[in-house]
Design an enzyme around this catalytic site. Sequence first.
Site, PDB file in Angstrom:
ATOM      1  N   ARG A  53       6.884  -8.891   2.531  1.00 46.80           N
ATOM      2  CA  ARG A  53       7.500  -7.580   2.791  1.00 46.80           C
ATOM      3  C   ARG A  53       6.447  -6.486   2.681  1.00 46.80           C
ATOM      4  O   ARG A  53       6.203  -5.925   1.622  1.00 46.80           O
ATOM      5  CB  ARG A  53       8.621  -7.342   1.775  1.00 46.80           C
ATOM      6  CG  ARG A  53       9.330  -6.024   1.918  1.00 46.80           C
ATOM      7  CD  ARG A  53      10.199  -5.944   3.121  1.00 46.80           C
ATOM      8  NE  ARG A  53      11.256  -6.936   3.114  1.00 46.80           N
ATOM      9  CZ  ARG A  53      11.866  -7.388   4.230  1.00 46.80           C
ATOM     10  NH1 ARG A  53      11.523  -6.938   5.417  1.00 46.80           N
ATOM     11  NH2 ARG A  53      12.819  -8.303   4.142  1.00 46.80           N
ATOM     12  N   HIS A 152       4.381  -5.593  13.238  1.00 43.27           N
ATOM     13  CA  HIS A 152       5.466  -4.985  12.445  1.00 43.27           C
ATOM     14  C   HIS A 152       4.860  -4.170  11.291  1.00 43.27           C
ATOM     15  O   HIS A 152       4.964  -4.542  10.116  1.00 43.27           O
ATOM     16  CB  HIS A 152       6.338  -6.125  11.917  1.00 43.27           C
ATOM     17  CG  HIS A 152       7.652  -5.725  11.332  1.00 43.27           C
ATOM     18  ND1 HIS A 152       7.790  -4.761  10.372  1.00 43.27           N
ATOM     19  CD2 HIS A 152       8.898  -6.191  11.576  1.00 43.27           C
ATOM     20  CE1 HIS A 152       9.063  -4.669  10.036  1.00 43.27           C
ATOM     21  NE2 HIS A 152       9.755  -5.525  10.753  1.00 43.27           N
ATOM     22  N   ASP A 195      17.077   1.701  12.643  1.00 43.84           N
ATOM     23  CA  ASP A 195      16.604   0.437  13.213  1.00 43.84           C
ATOM     24  C   ASP A 195      16.747   0.585  14.724  1.00 43.84           C
ATOM     25  O   ASP A 195      17.830   0.369  15.277  1.00 43.84           O
ATOM     26  CB  ASP A 195      17.451  -0.724  12.660  1.00 43.84           C
ATOM     27  CG  ASP A 195      16.828  -2.076  12.952  1.00 43.84           C
ATOM     28  OD1 ASP A 195      15.785  -2.128  13.633  1.00 43.84           O
ATOM     29  OD2 ASP A 195      17.407  -3.095  12.506  1.00 43.84           O
ATOM     30  N   GLU A 253       6.479  -0.105  14.802  1.00 46.56           N
ATOM     31  CA  GLU A 253       6.001  -1.397  15.304  1.00 46.56           C
ATOM     32  C   GLU A 253       5.703  -1.328  16.794  1.00 46.56           C
ATOM     33  O   GLU A 253       6.506  -0.807  17.564  1.00 46.56           O
ATOM     34  CB  GLU A 253       7.090  -2.452  15.057  1.00 46.56           C
ATOM     35  CG  GLU A 253       7.611  -2.443  13.626  1.00 46.56           C
ATOM     36  CD  GLU A 253       8.950  -3.165  13.482  1.00 46.56           C
ATOM     37  OE1 GLU A 253       9.189  -4.149  14.193  1.00 46.56           O
ATOM     38  OE2 GLU A 253       9.762  -2.729  12.647  1.00 46.56           O
TER      39      GLU A 253
END
Length: 285
Positions: A53, A152, A195, A253
């Site tokens: 992460r 990412h 998102d 990203e």
Amino acid sequence: MTRLPEPLTLSGPNGHGAVLSYGAHALSWAPEGHEPVLWVSSRAYNETGRAIRGGVPLCFPWFGPGRTGDMEPAHGFARITEWTLAEQGEDEQGDPFAEFALTSEDVAPELREVFPHDFSARFRMTAGHTLRLELTVTNTGSETFEVEEALHTYLHVGDSERVTVSGLEGASYYDKVAKEQRVQQGELRLTGETDAVFAHRGEVRVADPALGRELVIGKEGSDSTVVWNPWADKAVGMSDFADDEWKTMLCVEAGNVMGSPVRLAAGETHTIAQVVEVRELPAEQ
Ligand code: BG6
């Protein structure tokens, strides 16, 4: 559980970084004289078989659950597979780089069944005044296939509620939270879980008044830009994310995902690159 190997450090006159062979995962980068730019969760897993992460996970050969919506593991296997260090050196500016290789032969048999295509991939990280990340994929088989891919990148920001993301104005995007297609009106300010997958080719700038800097994120060979922050409620539900860490991170990203996969005919090669630069912002009034 097997702990991850030690990262390789890249240290040059213009910048410093670290990258792991596991996932060909860029873990850190700071240009000389500046604070670190990549964010890693204090609760990130340090074990093989799990994604890290933070830093820059490589999403490949699919993104999230893939275009069919049921692919596992999430974001493909590249980020949880050991890559081979192929080359290490300095570019013409004296900036250190490391390049890692992965081929379909390295992929676990159960995943080869899910993605039965022959490929070779290279990932190069160069740590200089800018951070340069490049993923090159070649179809080494005899049949055309499509892949999704994303760099990412987790950025460290001072206060995610105060950042302004510009460069996406007018871009059409799929809002994965609302599950609908929208068009970005003006600059993006985060006010909750975000998102979003933008159909977007240009540069993105993240103005971060709390840290007094602007992160300029350029890219090449990429038709999608994804912006992600889980925000408070979702972060609480994630075991590798401390409850308040959503305040100090933002993912921007560079990808080719969802409606914009990369189509590779036999023998074809494609490169996606992301370049991050730090600029100072005028002091707050
Ligand atoms: C983003 C996706 O790229 O990555 C999100 O758009 C996802 O939907 C996020 O939640 C993190 O993914 P993961 O698999 O690392 O938890």
